[in-house]
Write an enzyme that holds these catalytic residues in place. Structure first.
Site, mmCIF file in Angstrom:
data_model
loop_
_atom_site.group_PDB
_atom_site.id
_atom_site.type_symbol
_atom_site.label_atom_id
_atom_site.label_comp_id
_atom_site.label_asym_id
_atom_site.label_seq_id
_atom_site.Cartn_x
_atom_site.Cartn_y
_atom_site.Cartn_z
ATOM 1 N N THR A 186 0.879 -1.175 0.000
ATOM 2 C CA THR A 186 0.000 0.000 0.000
ATOM 3 C C THR A 186 0.911 1.218 0.000
ATOM 4 O O THR A 186 1.974 1.193 0.625
ATOM 5 C CB THR A 186 -0.889 0.055 1.255
ATOM 6 O OG1 THR A 186 -0.048 0.175 2.387
ATOM 7 C CG2 THR A 186 -1.741 -1.170 1.383
ATOM 8 N N GLU A 332 -5.584 -4.248 1.189
ATOM 9 C CA GLU A 332 -5.606 -5.257 2.245
ATOM 10 C C GLU A 332 -6.753 -6.246 2.077
ATOM 11 O O GLU A 332 -6.832 -7.238 2.789
ATOM 12 C CB GLU A 332 -5.744 -4.559 3.611
ATOM 13 C CG GLU A 332 -4.517 -3.791 4.060
ATOM 14 C CD GLU A 332 -4.464 -2.355 3.525
ATOM 15 O OE1 GLU A 332 -5.132 -2.058 2.520
ATOM 16 O OE2 GLU A 332 -3.756 -1.531 4.127
ATOM 17 N N LYS A 442 -13.747 17.452 12.325
ATOM 18 C CA LYS A 442 -14.459 17.518 13.609
ATOM 19 C C LYS A 442 -14.833 18.955 13.885
ATOM 20 O O LYS A 442 -13.990 19.809 14.096
ATOM 21 C CB LYS A 442 -13.579 16.965 14.720
ATOM 22 C CG LYS A 442 -13.357 15.483 14.495
ATOM 23 C CD LYS A 442 -12.639 14.797 15.632
ATOM 24 C CE LYS A 442 -12.459 13.331 15.276
ATOM 25 N NZ LYS A 442 -11.094 12.979 14.897
ATOM 26 N N TRP A 447 -18.951 15.132 13.654
ATOM 27 C CA TRP A 447 -18.147 14.791 12.491
ATOM 28 C C TRP A 447 -18.803 15.301 11.209
ATOM 29 O O TRP A 447 -20.003 15.148 11.015
ATOM 30 C CB TRP A 447 -17.983 13.271 12.372
ATOM 31 C CG TRP A 447 -17.028 12.693 13.372
ATOM 32 C CD1 TRP A 447 -16.459 13.349 14.429
ATOM 33 C CD2 TRP A 447 -16.544 11.348 13.407
ATOM 34 N NE1 TRP A 447 -15.647 12.482 15.113
ATOM 35 C CE2 TRP A 447 -15.671 11.253 14.519
ATOM 36 C CE3 TRP A 447 -16.749 10.223 12.620
ATOM 37 C CZ2 TRP A 447 -15.022 10.066 14.845
ATOM 38 C CZ3 TRP A 447 -16.098 9.044 12.943
ATOM 39 C CH2 TRP A 447 -15.239 8.971 14.051
HETATM 40 P P1 ADP Z 1 -3.812 3.066 -1.645
HETATM 41 O O1 ADP Z 1 -4.358 4.441 -1.418
HETATM 42 O O2 ADP Z 1 -2.650 2.705 -0.783
HETATM 43 O O3 ADP Z 1 -3.648 2.699 -3.033
HETATM 44 P P2 ADP Z 1 -6.083 1.350 -1.639
HETATM 45 O O4 ADP Z 1 -6.129 1.361 -3.086
HETATM 46 O O5 ADP Z 1 -6.046 0.088 -0.915
HETATM 47 O O6 ADP Z 1 -4.896 2.118 -1.062
HETATM 48 O O7 ADP Z 1 -7.226 2.305 -1.145
HETATM 49 C C1 ADP Z 1 -8.218 1.900 -0.275
HETATM 50 C C2 ADP Z 1 -9.025 3.073 0.184
HETATM 51 O O8 ADP Z 1 -9.594 3.772 -0.910
HETATM 52 C C3 ADP Z 1 -10.200 2.684 1.022
HETATM 53 O O9 ADP Z 1 -9.836 2.422 2.353
HETATM 54 C C4 ADP Z 1 -11.107 3.887 0.874
HETATM 55 O O10 ADP Z 1 -10.728 4.927 1.737
HETATM 56 C C5 ADP Z 1 -10.854 4.327 -0.535
HETATM 57 N N1 ADP Z 1 -11.907 3.814 -1.408
HETATM 58 C C6 ADP Z 1 -11.896 2.710 -2.158
HETATM 59 N N2 ADP Z 1 -13.040 2.574 -2.848
HETATM 60 C C7 ADP Z 1 -13.815 3.629 -2.521
HETATM 61 C C8 ADP Z 1 -15.127 4.070 -2.892
HETATM 62 N N3 ADP Z 1 -15.873 3.423 -3.774
HETATM 63 N N4 ADP Z 1 -15.574 5.197 -2.338
HETATM 64 C C9 ADP Z 1 -14.847 5.897 -1.441
HETATM 65 N N5 ADP Z 1 -13.615 5.544 -1.069
HETATM 66 C C10 ADP Z 1 -13.098 4.422 -1.591
#
Ligand code: ADP
Length: 544
Positions: A186, A332, A442, A447
């Site tokens: 990640t 993950e 916040k 929130w």
């Molecule tokens: P990285 O940013 O390290 O590439 P990921 O691709 O694993 O990480 O990103 C996961 C994160 O992306 C999620 O925890 C969430 O915050 C965001 N995310 C993924 N899909 C969506 C969605 N459809 N809407 C909003 N946020 C999303």
């Protein structure tokens, strides 16, 4: 008492075996580096997969060794997935858009023995090669003509010459289904990147969710365009799901965010299902708009990775008759967590209600358990109102990060993975992300969802992109600030936008101010980089 059923391990090589027999003539089309199209069949692909598996075996690798890839979405990268993983090694996909320091860190942390690289990334790898001493050699994903005369990489061989003389017979090893098959880090906006190590079993079970009609519903009739990179979370598992069912696969090569290429590929090849993050679809929709074109074959897009703006859902529907299926997940989670699919009783849903559903992230499919909890770890109700930290559990969710031994503090004592997202879940089970834990604003003890404000702002025709961050406020602790990029050719004012919010979001959520900017910074995976925005606006003061 055990049941009396065969103990066949769930291995990715079984997809090769199945697809080779059942869909030998199904096509795989890729855009190459010179812009031409490469076209072959599953049968041709698997011949080369087995040749590559034989060739890798001669490099002195042992089971579980890591081989890294740095490449775009094309046929060779797909072959590498199956040859590396199927033969018992671990395919470590690297995102070329990361900073060189992060790439160096990942290669060293993973102890990659060989690197498979697209010719376009040779200059980058040449620069960092002195700092990745464990790498024994490089496979250039091309032929001998792609090797530049003055190339500085030691022990470099072209992919084509490596596999050329190899036999296309290969006995797939009977691995433990829990053996590692893939590794993806990640990007981590803070701290070092963290490695997620997939195994064969999780990969197969996750692919089953891709093809399940109640989840992604990827089928044999589909022609799929994965614009989500093979270097990021296994292109959402599409190489496995697509080949399990024998879907036609179309790869855009390095032209991942090029509206014109995506449009012409979709039309020429008859793409029915496209996968990607919102940014790439923005490019496609803009191209179609500017050139007065309609998407004719496309039926669905699965969009995830970031929240899908309502305007995008409406545009796809009204201009192209394409159904947007929002999905949510993370590295993950292999990455699939939730997806929008209709429930029984929704057959006659009105268009307005449907859009309201589509802006949510979807409902959990079998295999992913979800719960939301408050700061005291108390479980919150699924009432569509309460929001809290989203935690998940399931066979394709990571149990830890590679070599971290629990140090990340990512899992609860009772075995749930803390996603770092904040969400609410409605009584029908549809989940809606309201924020990242670290992005939530916040204000006055309550929130505010930055994502909801961003989505609303994106609905204004004068806004091309919007980001909301919290800025310090003496009275309220934090107040939302909207940072927006104007749509091309539009001169929209702060007042226009603030007026636009009235009646659409709670009054106290309306940002105190709007700042226009030329560009919003993005992470290597195309997400808004809020840390950078917070730094940029750290001395900004909210009007009380
Ligand atoms: P990285 O940013 O390290 O590439 P990921 O691709 O694993 O990480 O990103 C996961 C994160 O992306 C999620 O925890 C969430 O915050 C965001 N995310 C993924 N899909 C969506 C969605 N459809 N809407 C909003 N946020 C999303």
């Amino acid at each position: 008492m055990h049941g009396l059923m065969m103990d066949n391990p769930l291995l990715i090589s079984s997809i090769v075996e199945h697809a080779d027999i059942n869909f030998p003539d199904r096509e795989i089309v890729s855009v190459t580096n010179d812009g031409s199209l490469h076209r072959y069949t599953y049968k041709d692909c698997f011949i080369r997969v087995r040749k590559l598996a034989n060739a890798l075996g001669k490099l002195g690798l042992k089971e579980g060794d890591r081989i890294a890839t740095m490449a775009w979405n094309d046929n060779r990268h797909l072959e590498a997935y199956y040859a590396i993983g199927g033969a018992g090694y671990v395919c470590h996909t690297i995102n070329p858009r990361l900073f060189p320091e992060q790439i160096i860190y990942m290669i060293n942390h993973a102890e990659d023995r060989w690197l498979m690289i697209d010719p376009l990334f040779v200059p980058l790898i040449e620069k960092i090669s002195p700092e990745i001493p464990n790498v024994e050699g490089y496979i250039l994903m091309g032929d001998d003509n792609d090797i530049a005369e003055n190339c500085k990489l030691k022990n470099l061989v072209s992919y084509e010459s490596l596999i050329n003389e190899e036999s296309d017979n290969f006995e797939w090893p009977n691995l433990d289904e829990k053996a590692a098959v893939g590794l993806c880090y990640t990007s981590g906006t803070t701290g070092d990147p963290k490695g997620v190590l997939y195994n064969h079993r999780s990969t197969i079970l996750h692919a089953m969710a891709l093809i399940a009609p109640d989840a992604m519903n990827l089928s044999n009739k589909d022609c799929v365009l994965p614009v989500v990179p093979l270097f990021h979370v296994n292109s959402w598992g599409s190489p496995y799901g697509a080949m399990m069912v024998g879907a036609k696969i179309v790869y855009p090569g390095s032209k991942m965010a090029d509206g014109e290429t995506l449009y012409s590929l979709t039309e020429q090849e008859g793409v029915t299902l496209a996968l990607g993050v919102p940014t790439v679809w923005l490019a496609l929709l803009q191209y179609a708009d500017q050139n007065d074109k309609k998407l004719n074959s496309l039926q669905r897009t699965i969009i995830g990775g970031a929240a899908v703006p309502e305007s995008m859902i409406r545009d796809f529907h009204s201009k192209h008759d394409v159904f947007v299926q929002q999905a949510w997940g993370m590295t993950e989670m292999s990455p699939l967590g939730t997806v929008i699919s209709l429930k029984y009783g929704m057959e006659n849903i009105s268009h307005g209600d449907l859009v309201e559903l589509q802006v949510k992230q979807g409902r959990g499919m079998f295999g992913v358990e979800m719960r939301i909890v408050n700061d005291e770890q108390e479980i919150l109700p699924w009432d569509g109102e309460a929001f809290g930290a989203l935690q998940v559990k399931g066979p394709w969710v990571c149990s830890d990060y590679y070599k971290l031994d629990g140090a990340a503090g990512s899992h609860t004592d009772d075995g749930w993975f803390d996603t770092g997202d904040v969400a609410k879940i409605d009584p029908l089970g549809y989940m809606q992300i309201t924020d990242r834990t670290k992005d939530v604003i916040k204000s006055g003890g309550e929130w505010i969802s930055s994502i909801e404000i961003e989505n609303t702002a994106m609905g204004h025709p004068g806004v091309a992109e919007a980001a909301v961050i919290g800025i310090e406020s003496e009275k309220w602790t934090e107040r939302p600030l909207l940072i927006a990029v104007k749509a091309e050719g539009r001169d929209v004012s702060k007042e226009d936008i603030l007026k636009f919010f009235v009646g659409k979001i709670a009054k106290w959520w309306i940002p105190d101010d709007v700042v226009f900017t030329e560009e919003i910074p993005h992470t290597a995976t195309g997400k808004i980089k809020k840390t950078a925005l917070r730094d940029q606006f750290s001395s900004y003061k909210a009007s009380e």
